[in-house]
Design a protein around this motif. Structure first.
Motif, PDB file in Angstrom:
ATOM      1  N   TYR A 132       0.671  -1.851  -0.295  1.00  0.00           N
ATOM      2  CA  TYR A 132       0.125  -0.010   0.371  1.00  0.00           C
ATOM      3  C   TYR A 132       0.810   1.325  -0.166  1.00  0.00           C
ATOM      4  CZ  TYR A 132      -4.059  -2.885   0.913  1.00  0.00           C
ATOM      5  OH  TYR A 132      -4.971  -3.946   1.267  1.00  0.00           O
ATOM      6  N   PHE A 137      -1.627   9.028   1.784  1.00  0.00           N
ATOM      7  CA  PHE A 137      -2.655   8.216   2.333  1.00  0.00           C
ATOM      8  C   PHE A 137      -2.513   7.239   3.039  1.00  0.00           C
ATOM      9  CE2 PHE A 137      -3.210   3.437   0.046  1.00  0.00           C
ATOM     10  CZ  PHE A 137      -4.456   3.447  -0.077  1.00  0.00           C
ATOM     11  N   THR A 138      -3.466   6.704   3.272  1.00  0.00           N
ATOM     12  CA  THR A 138      -3.483   5.596   5.026  1.00  0.00           C
ATOM     13  C   THR A 138      -3.485   4.880   4.860  1.00  0.00           C
ATOM     14  OG1 THR A 138      -5.663   5.115   4.342  1.00  0.00           O
ATOM     15  CG2 THR A 138      -5.544   7.836   5.900  1.00  0.00           C
ATOM     16  N   ALA A 210      -9.167  -1.127  -0.579  1.00  0.00           N
ATOM     17  CA  ALA A 210      -9.511   0.166  -0.536  1.00  0.00           C
ATOM     18  C   ALA A 210      -8.963   0.589  -2.550  1.00  0.00           C
ATOM     19  CB  ALA A 210      -7.505   1.157  -0.608  1.00  0.00           C
ATOM     20  N   GLU A 211     -10.370  -0.465  -3.149  1.00  0.00           N
ATOM     21  CA  GLU A 211     -11.100   0.067  -3.945  1.00  0.00           C
ATOM     22  C   GLU A 211     -12.043  -1.423  -4.595  1.00  0.00           C
ATOM     23  OE1 GLU A 211      -8.255  -0.095  -6.686  1.00  0.00           O
ATOM     24  OE2 GLU A 211      -7.799  -2.365  -6.862  1.00  0.00           O
ATOM     25  N   PRO A 212     -13.293  -0.906  -4.860  1.00  0.00           N
ATOM     26  CA  PRO A 212     -14.091  -2.117  -5.030  1.00  0.00           C
ATOM     27  C   PRO A 212     -13.584  -3.279  -6.087  1.00  0.00           C
ATOM     28  CG  PRO A 212     -14.975  -0.203  -5.478  1.00  0.00           C
ATOM     29  CD  PRO A 212     -13.997   0.163  -5.371  1.00  0.00           C
ATOM     30  N   ASP A 231     -10.811 -10.418   2.140  1.00  0.00           N
ATOM     31  CA  ASP A 231     -10.911  -8.305   2.156  1.00  0.00           C
ATOM     32  C   ASP A 231     -11.058  -7.233   3.670  1.00  0.00           C
ATOM     33  OD1 ASP A 231     -12.323  -6.403   1.193  1.00  0.00           O
ATOM     34  OD2 ASP A 231     -14.186  -7.022   0.603  1.00  0.00           O
ATOM     35  N   ILE A 232      -9.757  -6.667   3.332  1.00  0.00           N
ATOM     36  CA  ILE A 232      -9.908  -5.230   3.977  1.00  0.00           C
ATOM     37  C   ILE A 232     -10.902  -3.884   3.767  1.00  0.00           C
ATOM     38  CG2 ILE A 232      -7.297  -4.632   3.685  1.00  0.00           C
ATOM     39  CD1 ILE A 232      -7.628  -4.081   6.498  1.00  0.00           C
ATOM     40  N   TYR A 233     -11.334  -3.261   5.029  1.00  0.00           N
ATOM     41  CA  TYR A 233     -12.366  -2.305   4.061  1.00  0.00           C
ATOM     42  C   TYR A 233     -11.321  -0.733   5.728  1.00  0.00           C
ATOM     43  CZ  TYR A 233     -15.965   1.312   3.979  1.00  0.00           C
ATOM     44  OH  TYR A 233     -16.502   2.136   3.988  1.00  0.00           O
ATOM     45  N   GLY A 234     -11.587   0.449   4.889  1.00  0.00           N
ATOM     46  CA  GLY A 234     -11.481   1.424   6.127  1.00  0.00           C
ATOM     47  C   GLY A 234     -11.403   2.669   4.963  1.00  0.00           C
ATOM     48  N   LEU A 235     -11.630   3.840   5.485  1.00  0.00           N
ATOM     49  CA  LEU A 235     -11.285   5.134   4.767  1.00  0.00           C
ATOM     50  C   LEU A 235     -11.181   6.068   5.613  1.00  0.00           C
ATOM     51  CD1 LEU A 235     -15.291   6.964   4.742  1.00  0.00           C
ATOM     52  CD2 LEU A 235     -14.258   4.418   5.575  1.00  0.00           C
ATOM     53  N   SER A 236     -10.231   7.071   5.269  1.00  0.00           N
ATOM     54  CA  SER A 236      -9.629   7.921   6.445  1.00  0.00           C
ATOM     55  C   SER A 236     -10.408   9.097   6.910  1.00  0.00           C
ATOM     56  CB  SER A 236      -8.392   8.822   5.121  1.00  0.00           C
ATOM     57  OG  SER A 236      -9.355   8.758   4.013  1.00  0.00           O
ATOM     58  N   ASP A 301     -20.099   4.732   0.346  1.00  0.00           N
ATOM     59  CA  ASP A 301     -20.387   3.063  -0.024  1.00  0.00           C
ATOM     60  C   ASP A 301     -21.712   1.931  -0.289  1.00  0.00           C
ATOM     61  OD1 ASP A 301     -17.814   3.283  -0.458  1.00  0.00           O
ATOM     62  OD2 ASP A 301     -16.748   3.379   1.549  1.00  0.00           O
ATOM     63  N   VAL A 322     -17.836  -4.610  -0.268  1.00  0.00           N
ATOM     64  CA  VAL A 322     -18.679  -3.111  -0.580  1.00  0.00           C
ATOM     65  C   VAL A 322     -18.963  -3.158  -2.214  1.00  0.00           C
ATOM     66  CG1 VAL A 322     -18.395  -0.856  -1.355  1.00  0.00           C
ATOM     67  CG2 VAL A 322     -17.569  -1.976   0.653  1.00  0.00           C
ATOM     68  N   ARG A 325     -19.406   2.580  -4.964  1.00  0.00           N
ATOM     69  CA  ARG A 325     -19.513   3.842  -4.567  1.00  0.00           C
ATOM     70  C   ARG A 325     -20.602   4.502  -5.036  1.00  0.00           C
ATOM     71  NH1 ARG A 325     -16.574   6.063  -1.404  1.00  0.00           N
ATOM     72  NH2 ARG A 325     -17.062   8.099  -1.930  1.00  0.00           N
ATOM     73  N   LYS A 428      -4.899   2.965  -6.379  1.00  0.00           N
ATOM     74  CA  LYS A 428      -6.225   2.368  -6.926  1.00  0.00           C
ATOM     75  C   LYS A 428      -5.747   2.557  -8.130  1.00  0.00           C
ATOM     76  CE  LYS A 428      -8.173   4.008  -2.462  1.00  0.00           C
ATOM     77  NZ  LYS A 428      -9.244   4.564  -1.488  1.00  0.00           N
TER      78      LYS A 428
HETATM   79  O1  DLL Z   1      -8.618   3.393   0.696  1.00  0.00           O
HETATM   80  C1  DLL Z   1      -8.155   3.199   3.002  1.00  0.00           C
HETATM   81  C2  DLL Z   1      -7.836   1.340   2.654  1.00  0.00           C
HETATM   82  C3  DLL Z   1      -6.008   1.508   3.184  1.00  0.00           C
HETATM   83  C4  DLL Z   1      -9.039   0.650   2.960  1.00  0.00           C
HETATM   84  C5  DLL Z   1      -6.218   0.399   2.378  1.00  0.00           C
HETATM   85  C6  DLL Z   1      -7.872  -0.997   2.486  1.00  0.00           C
HETATM   86  C7  DLL Z   1      -6.565  -0.729   2.833  1.00  0.00           C
HETATM   87  P1  DLL Z   1      -9.498   5.691   1.293  1.00  0.00           P
HETATM   88  O2  DLL Z   1      -8.305   6.429   0.021  1.00  0.00           O
HETATM   89  O3  DLL Z   1     -10.401   6.700   1.980  1.00  0.00           O
HETATM   90  O4  DLL Z   1      -8.636   5.166   2.486  1.00  0.00           O
HETATM   91  O5  DLL Z   1     -10.565   5.554   0.677  1.00  0.00           O
HETATM   92  C8  DLL Z   1     -11.795   4.920   1.137  1.00  0.00           C
HETATM   93  O6  DLL Z   1     -12.101   3.303  -0.264  1.00  0.00           O
HETATM   94  O7  DLL Z   1     -15.081   5.130   0.561  1.00  0.00           O
HETATM   95  C9  DLL Z   1     -14.340   2.437  -0.237  1.00  0.00           C
HETATM   96  O8  DLL Z   1     -15.078   3.545  -1.086  1.00  0.00           O
HETATM   97  C10 DLL Z   1     -12.759   2.108  -1.023  1.00  0.00           C
HETATM   98  N1  DLL Z   1     -12.994   1.080  -0.191  1.00  0.00           N
HETATM   99  C11 DLL Z   1     -11.828   1.411   1.080  1.00  0.00           C
HETATM  100  N2  DLL Z   1     -11.976  -0.214   0.840  1.00  0.00           N
HETATM  101  C12 DLL Z   1     -12.889  -1.074   0.491  1.00  0.00           C
HETATM  102  C13 DLL Z   1     -12.563  -2.224   0.205  1.00  0.00           C
HETATM  103  C14 DLL Z   1      -8.900   3.793   2.027  1.00  0.00           C
HETATM  104  N3  DLL Z   1     -12.650  -3.465   1.435  1.00  0.00           N
HETATM  105  C15 DLL Z   1     -13.031   4.198  -0.292  1.00  0.00           C
HETATM  106  N4  DLL Z   1     -13.982  -2.722  -1.142  1.00  0.00           N
HETATM  107  C16 DLL Z   1     -13.910   4.188   0.500  1.00  0.00           C
HETATM  108  C17 DLL Z   1     -14.500  -1.689  -1.561  1.00  0.00           C
HETATM  109  C18 DLL Z   1     -13.116   0.063  -0.442  1.00  0.00           C
HETATM  110  N5  DLL Z   1     -13.956  -0.344  -1.540  1.00  0.00           N
END
Ligand code: DLL
Length: 440
Positions: A132, A137-138, A210-212, A231-236, A301, A322, A325, A428
């Motif tokens: 990553y 970027f987080t 970080a992406e769908p 699958d790992i999810y999150g947002l800054s 999302d 997810v 978006r 991404k």
């Molecule tokens: O993408 C944080 C992250 C980093 C998550 C590494 C997972 C791994 P942002 O750049 O703020 O943060 O983008 C957040 O990315 O609202 C979703 O739309 C999308 N997203 C993040 N994880 C997923 C996932 C990071 N597992 C935005 N599946 C979120 C689908 C995801 N979409």
């Protein structure tokens, strides 16, 4: 399990903990952040009237535009002297959104990411290759601190220089790869192209987000890399990676670390809360964030929640992968659809590589879609050459168009491309190229 006491906490105890923390967060935001104080006053809600978790639905929403309007630090609830780190979103669609972390926030983040890594099967002593991006970027630092907290050895590779990353994978023998799914695909295809034998690398687990990405994409990556892809999810705005994570035992939905992040699903049109099982927009309230707590943050999302028991034994609710978006929805000649639905169709076709792009144009007030997709190296090998007049090329194009029409009701132009025509993702992936503004 990294923290079984909390991850398996009885629901009644968890809800009690959430309520205590919600009340504190509401009071903190009201007392310290003028934006929230005004939003509460405008909505006629007094912080001390929040007495149950159900009262959450009386609180006003927070949106990405609120962070932008208060750029850079206007929503912080701590002075900068207590903020030890800043991150920001890329800001491709306007000003970046800036988030801050106190030392305590970074500890909580390292805790939830350690939980996430362990849920995927990572262990202390593992070598974790982290692709990553490091920087604003987080993803990079988020996974990094979590991996160190777990007791793993981190390789802070960041994105790009893929051939060098492959050398590192071979020489350091990482067991776990953290990257976007599209970058994992880039690594997998580069391995093939370089003729690197699979057993010269040691990967067993991929932690991708970080992406769908679709279930079909998972199948492809798992078979190319011979790993378990989770699958790992999150947002800054809420924290960064590690808001939720799929577990190895269940592989069906991502556990939300609910002692820190309170989830809701709402109808994006009416703002009404929806029950478990119904799809809508995911909304989060942070329960322990100090530097920049957010109340009812609308993620944009699309997902749904389930409380059904998971074979892993964790009690925390799961969110479905997810699907998209909300702002990525395409409307093509009256048909509404998300890029992931197109991906599902493309990945069912053996002759196609999972590299594609959707190009939107506006022609005489109508939106049109061109789907550009690469054929596989194997197919090119069979055909020998790639030229526009190839009979099988037009047969394959027609088959894809038929599947779009039949499955999605979609009329799209399809352009088949040679392998390696579309720029490979290093973070991404850019799936949609919107040229509609240029044409109007
Ligand atoms: O993408 C944080 C992250 C980093 C998550 C590494 C997972 C791994 P942002 O750049 O703020 O943060 O983008 C957040 O990315 O609202 C979703 O739309 C999308 N997203 C993040 N994880 C997923 C996932 C990071 N597992 C935005 N599946 C979120 C689908 C995801 N979409």
């Amino acid at each position: 399990m990294w923290n079984s006491q909390l991850e398996c906490l009885a629901r009644t105890d968890l809800e009690q903990l959430q309520l205590t923390r919600l009340v504190q967060t509401v009071q903190r935001t009201y007392d310290r952040v003028p934006f929230y104080r005004k939003a509460f006053d405008d909505a006629g809600v007094r912080p001390d009237s929040i007495k149950t978790l159900a009262d959450l639905s009386r609180l006003p929403f927070t949106r990405k535009s609120d962070l932008r309007d208060n750029y850079p630090f206007g929503l912080f609830s701590e002075p900068l002297s207590n903020v030890s780190r800043l991150h920001a979103s890329s800001g491709t669609k306007g000003k970046p959104t800036v988030v801050g972390y106190t030392k305590g926030d970074i500890q909580v983040w390292a805790e939830v990411v350690a939980r996430s890594l362990a849920a995927a099967g990572a262990r202390p002593g593992d070598i974790i290759h982290n692709s990553y991006g490091y920087g604003l970027f987080t993803g990079g630092l988020g996974l990094h601190y979590g991996a160190e907290n777990l007791g793993a050895t981190v390789v802070p590779a960041s994105g790009g220089r893929t051939q060098q990353q492959i050398l590192l994978l071979q020489d350091f023998k990482a067991r776990v790869l953290c990257s976007t799914p599209s970058y994992a695909l880039n690594i997998a295809l580069t391995l093939q192209e370089l003729g690197v034998p699979r057993d010269s690398i040691n990967l067993e687990i991929g932690i991708f987000g970080a992406e769908p990405w679709t279930e079909e994409f998972r199948v492809q990556i798992e078979s190319l890399l011979k790993i378990n892809a989770l699958d790992i999810y999150g947002l800054s705005e809420v924290m960064g990676p590690g808001v939720s994570m799929e577990c190895l035992q269940g592989r069906n939905g991502l556990h939300i670390w609910e002692d820190h992040f309170l989830p809701e699903i709402i109808d994006p049109k009416t703002g009404q809360s929806l029950p478990y099982g119904e799809e809508g927009e995911l909304v989060f309230t942070t329960l322990t964030k100090e530097a920049i707590p957010v109340l009812r943050y609308r993620t944009g999302d699309v997902s749904k929640l389930t409380i059904e028991r998971c074979p892993c034994g964790r009690s925390m609710v799961r969110m479905a992968r997810v699907r998209a978006r909300l702002d990525d929805m395409l409307i093509i000649r009256g048909v509404n659809l998300f890029p992931s639905e197109i991906e599902k169709v493309l990945l069912q076709i053996e002759e196609l590589a999972p590299n594609y792009q959707l190009v939107l144009e506006r022609k005489r007030a109508l939106d049109t879609l061109e789907v550009q997709v690469e054929i596989t190296e194997q197919l090119l090998g069979r055909w020998g050459t790639f030229d526009d007049g190839h009979v099988e090329l037009s047969a394959l194009t027609e088959r894809i168009q038929f599947l779009f029409k039949d499955g999605l009701g979609l009329t799209a132009e399809v352009t088949l491309l040679k392998p390696k025509s579309i720029a490979r993702s290093e973070g991404k992936a850019v799936r949609v190229i919107d040229r509609r503004k240029e044409n109007t």
